[in-house]
Scaffold this active site. Sequence first.
Site, mmCIF file in Angstrom:
data_model
loop_
_atom_site.group_PDB
_atom_site.id
_atom_site.type_symbol
_atom_site.label_atom_id
_atom_site.label_comp_id
_atom_site.label_asym_id
_atom_site.label_seq_id
_atom_site.Cartn_x
_atom_site.Cartn_y
_atom_site.Cartn_z
ATOM 1 C CB CYS A 87 -0.971 -0.032 1.181
ATOM 2 S SG CYS A 87 -2.337 1.141 1.026
ATOM 3 C CG HIS A 196 -2.966 -3.549 3.676
ATOM 4 N ND1 HIS A 196 -2.039 -2.895 4.454
ATOM 5 C CD2 HIS A 196 -3.585 -2.575 2.954
ATOM 6 C CE1 HIS A 196 -2.099 -1.586 4.232
ATOM 7 N NE2 HIS A 196 -3.037 -1.371 3.323
ATOM 8 C CD GLU A 198 -0.222 -5.496 5.996
ATOM 9 O OE1 GLU A 198 -0.565 -4.309 6.151
ATOM 10 O OE2 GLU A 198 -0.071 -6.004 4.860
#
Length: 234
Positions: A87, A196, A198
């Site tokens: 991002c 994302h 994560e």
Amino acid sequence: MTTRIGVVTFPGSLDDRDAQRAIRIAGAEPVALWHADHDLQGVDAIVLPGGFSYGDYLRPGAIAAISPIMTEVIEAANKGLPVLGICNGFQVLVESHLLPGGLIRNAHQQFIRRDQRLVVENADTAWTTEFAQGEEIVIPLKNGDGGYIANAETLKRLEGEGLIAFRYAEVNPNGSLDDIAGLTNERGNVVGLMPHPEHAVEPGFGPDMAEAMRSGVDGLRFFTSAVNALTARV
């Protein structure tokens, strides 16, 4: 020997701790790196996390791209060190010219948050070897400036050289040209994407999937890909 992956924290980073957690779950040791330092602490790979570095002043990622730590990141990336930009980290990679093109305000001018389907277009990078070419995955997306742009010549090169790492599937959430969600460099060690990974590494905390709510863990394979690739070098 434990793989050590650095996570750079800039003023305004929001997802640095999440990236560290993902690295730990993947079996590596996260190493906190600070934007004002010139020391990569001998890490084996680097993650540039999401957030709003330096408040997104000028352009998202523009100030972070000239921060002290990026001098070392750019040099290391050019020598082959694996670097993942997520991002805002993708925006930093583009502003650093480690990846081509630019990222602008979403076409609908609104911040977006959704569980986004992606198609894996390149499974041969340091961060994507655990995926299959053409595989569809689900990764959370949250951005206000995620519209990917590039001139026609650059788009043609990205397509022809297999440098598009991910494309949006089903819906283009931000107006990115050619549905581009993520890129890789020619060497395959630098990857940037707007979604994302994560936030999709642990059951109960990921995106909703057909099997169960919040069960998606497709993002974990970004980090295990890097760990396994680095381990294989030893």
